[in-house]
Design an enzyme around this catalytic site. Structure first.
Site, PDB file in Angstrom:
ATOM      1  N   HIS A  47      83.910  75.921  56.104  1.00  0.00           N
ATOM      2  CA  HIS A  47      85.037  76.723  56.569  1.00  0.00           C
ATOM      3  C   HIS A  47      86.286  76.598  55.694  1.00  0.00           C
ATOM      4  O   HIS A  47      87.221  77.364  55.856  1.00  0.00           O
ATOM      5  CB  HIS A  47      85.369  76.346  58.023  1.00  0.00           C
ATOM      6  CG  HIS A  47      84.142  76.262  58.891  1.00  0.00           C
ATOM      7  ND1 HIS A  47      83.291  77.336  59.052  1.00  0.00           N
ATOM      8  CD2 HIS A  47      83.590  75.237  59.615  1.00  0.00           C
ATOM      9  CE1 HIS A  47      82.278  76.977  59.853  1.00  0.00           C
ATOM     10  NE2 HIS A  47      82.441  75.705  60.193  1.00  0.00           N
TER      11      HIS A  47
ATOM     12  N   ASP B 265      83.407  76.758  44.587  1.00  0.00           N
ATOM     13  CA  ASP B 265      83.447  76.949  43.136  1.00  0.00           C
ATOM     14  C   ASP B 265      82.246  76.297  42.462  1.00  0.00           C
ATOM     15  O   ASP B 265      81.713  76.831  41.485  1.00  0.00           O
ATOM     16  CB  ASP B 265      84.752  76.387  42.549  1.00  0.00           C
ATOM     17  CG  ASP B 265      85.944  77.310  42.796  1.00  0.00           C
ATOM     18  OD1 ASP B 265      85.741  78.446  43.276  1.00  0.00           O
ATOM     19  OD2 ASP B 265      87.088  76.893  42.503  1.00  0.00           O
TER      20      ASP B 265
ATOM     21  N   ARG C 109      85.420  78.415  62.881  1.00  0.00           N
ATOM     22  CA  ARG C 109      84.032  78.371  62.414  1.00  0.00           C
ATOM     23  C   ARG C 109      83.492  79.759  62.050  1.00  0.00           C
ATOM     24  O   ARG C 109      82.388  79.898  61.548  1.00  0.00           O
ATOM     25  CB  ARG C 109      83.122  77.745  63.472  1.00  0.00           C
ATOM     26  CG  ARG C 109      83.433  76.304  63.766  1.00  0.00           C
ATOM     27  CD  ARG C 109      82.421  75.694  64.726  1.00  0.00           C
ATOM     28  NE  ARG C 109      83.010  74.608  65.472  1.00  0.00           N
ATOM     29  CZ  ARG C 109      83.101  73.341  65.048  1.00  0.00           C
ATOM     30  NH1 ARG C 109      82.617  73.010  63.874  1.00  0.00           N
ATOM     31  NH2 ARG C 109      83.674  72.415  65.779  1.00  0.00           N
TER      32      ARG C 109
ATOM     33  N   ASN D 266      73.714  73.613  54.258  1.00  0.00           N
ATOM     34  CA  ASN D 266      74.491  73.532  55.488  1.00  0.00           C
ATOM     35  C   ASN D 266      75.595  72.545  55.151  1.00  0.00           C
ATOM     36  O   ASN D 266      75.379  71.333  55.115  1.00  0.00           O
ATOM     37  CB  ASN D 266      73.654  73.013  56.666  1.00  0.00           C
ATOM     38  CG  ASN D 266      74.485  72.940  57.948  1.00  0.00           C
ATOM     39  OD1 ASN D 266      75.692  73.191  57.926  1.00  0.00           O
ATOM     40  ND2 ASN D 266      73.854  72.581  59.053  1.00  0.00           N
TER      41      ASN D 266
ATOM     42  N   TYR E  22      73.912  70.955  68.771  1.00  0.00           N
ATOM     43  CA  TYR E  22      73.026  70.637  67.639  1.00  0.00           C
ATOM     44  C   TYR E  22      71.659  70.110  68.035  1.00  0.00           C
ATOM     45  O   TYR E  22      70.859  69.785  67.154  1.00  0.00           O
ATOM     46  CB  TYR E  22      73.737  69.626  66.714  1.00  0.00           C
ATOM     47  CG  TYR E  22      75.089  70.098  66.251  1.00  0.00           C
ATOM     48  CD1 TYR E  22      75.223  71.284  65.531  1.00  0.00           C
ATOM     49  CD2 TYR E  22      76.250  69.383  66.545  1.00  0.00           C
ATOM     50  CE1 TYR E  22      76.471  71.735  65.126  1.00  0.00           C
ATOM     51  CE2 TYR E  22      77.495  69.828  66.141  1.00  0.00           C
ATOM     52  CZ  TYR E  22      77.596  71.004  65.431  1.00  0.00           C
ATOM     53  OH  TYR E  22      78.829  71.456  65.027  1.00  0.00           O
TER      54      TYR E  22
ATOM     55  N   HIS F  41      73.317  77.301  59.441  1.00  0.00           N
ATOM     56  CA  HIS F  41      73.957  76.454  60.451  1.00  0.00           C
ATOM     57  C   HIS F  41      73.017  76.304  61.636  1.00  0.00           C
ATOM     58  O   HIS F  41      72.348  77.270  62.027  1.00  0.00           O
ATOM     59  CB  HIS F  41      75.290  77.073  60.905  1.00  0.00           C
ATOM     60  CG  HIS F  41      76.209  77.280  59.755  1.00  0.00           C
ATOM     61  ND1 HIS F  41      76.935  76.253  59.209  1.00  0.00           N
ATOM     62  CD2 HIS F  41      76.464  78.372  58.995  1.00  0.00           C
ATOM     63  CE1 HIS F  41      77.618  76.709  58.175  1.00  0.00           C
ATOM     64  NE2 HIS F  41      77.346  77.995  58.011  1.00  0.00           N
ATOM     65  N   MET F  42      73.008  75.110  62.201  1.00  0.00           N
ATOM     66  CA  MET F  42      72.216  74.861  63.408  1.00  0.00           C
ATOM     67  C   MET F  42      72.790  75.663  64.571  1.00  0.00           C
ATOM     68  O   MET F  42      72.069  76.311  65.315  1.00  0.00           O
ATOM     69  CB  MET F  42      72.295  73.380  63.778  1.00  0.00           C
ATOM     70  CG  MET F  42      71.689  72.446  62.774  1.00  0.00           C
ATOM     71  SD  MET F  42      69.982  72.094  63.204  1.00  0.00           S
ATOM     72  CE  MET F  42      70.218  70.621  64.186  1.00  0.00           C
ATOM     73  N   SER F  43      74.101  75.560  64.757  1.00  0.00           N
ATOM     74  CA  SER F  43      74.741  76.220  65.898  1.00  0.00           C
ATOM     75  C   SER F  43      75.083  77.669  65.541  1.00  0.00           C
ATOM     76  O   SER F  43      75.077  78.048  64.357  1.00  0.00           O
ATOM     77  CB  SER F  43      76.010  75.458  66.298  1.00  0.00           C
ATOM     78  OG  SER F  43      76.953  75.493  65.241  1.00  0.00           O
TER      79      SER F  43
HETATM   80  C1  DQA Z   1      77.439  73.350  61.446  1.00  0.00           C
HETATM   81  C2  DQA Z   1      78.576  74.198  62.041  1.00  0.00           C
HETATM   82  C3  DQA Z   1      79.912  73.725  61.501  1.00  0.00           C
HETATM   83  O1  DQA Z   1      80.958  74.508  62.066  1.00  0.00           O
HETATM   84  C4  DQA Z   1      80.142  72.277  61.883  1.00  0.00           C
HETATM   85  O2  DQA Z   1      81.370  71.826  61.346  1.00  0.00           O
HETATM   86  C5  DQA Z   1      79.017  71.402  61.504  1.00  0.00           C
HETATM   87  C6  DQA Z   1      77.655  71.868  61.678  1.00  0.00           C
HETATM   88  C7  DQA Z   1      76.073  73.723  62.068  1.00  0.00           C
HETATM   89  O3  DQA Z   1      75.048  73.339  61.488  1.00  0.00           O
HETATM   90  O4  DQA Z   1      76.030  74.362  63.117  1.00  0.00           O
HETATM   91  O5  DQA Z   1      79.221  70.235  61.134  1.00  0.00           O
HETATM   92  O6  DQA Z   1      77.366  73.618  60.057  1.00  0.00           O
END
Ligand code: DQA
Length: 147
Positions: A80, A87, A111, A74, A22, A100-102
């Site tokens: 997940h 909903d 994920r 995010n 991150y 998502h950052m990652s």
């Molecule tokens: C995340 C990716 C998710 O899998 C993880 O649980 C996060 C951060 C991301 O920004 O990469 O908390 O959403």
């Protein structure tokens, strides 16, 4: 134009948690960058973070009655498995961009699934803090009625 940015569970720990995934930007720095880009693009950006699923659902419900043009989300790990947040998001009529950052698809199998995938307009993943800025650009275009 108003864009609502929703940050979910554990994202308040950006800057401290797992820098290999991150980076070192804090959530406050990400929010500042979003506000600055929003000002450039002519969008007012409101950011909300919570670690409580019900509070996130209630913020989304409130957005239904507000003049919001697009939503960035995010949701962290909720992405997940949270059908509750899915909903709630599905109630909104405005475009939603998931980010998502990652690079979630290069990580653990759990994920790879997003329970929001079919109700959002698109997903951005893997660019660190830049994922937020790319998502904001996409949301502004969508709010302007451009694909
Ligand atoms: C995340 C990716 C998710 O899998 C993880 O649980 C996060 C951060 C991301 O920004 O990469 O908390 O959403």
């Amino acid at each position: 134009m108003k864009i609502l940015v929703l940050h979910g569970i554990n994202l308040n720990m950006f800057g401290k948690r797992d820098p290999a995934q991150y980076g070192t930007l804090t959530l406050a720095q990400i929010n500042e960058q979003l506000q600055a880009l929003g000002a450039e693009l002519g969008a007012q950006v409101e950011c909300f973070q919570t670690n409580h699923e019900g509070a996130m659902c209630e913020r989304i419900h409130a957005a239904h009655g507000e003049e919001i043009d697009a939503v960035l989300i995010n949701a962290g790990a909720w992405t997940h498995y949270s059908y509750g947040i899915r909903d709630a998001l599905a109630i909104l009529a405005v475009p939603i961009v998931e980010l998502h950052m990652s690079h979630v698809h290069a990580r653990e199998a759990f994920r790879h699934v997003s329970v929001f995938a079919d109700i959002v307009r698109g997903q951005i993943s893997g660019f660190g803090g830049e994922s937020y800025l790319l998502a904001l650009r996409a949301a502004v275009k969508l709010a302007q009625g451009k694909p």
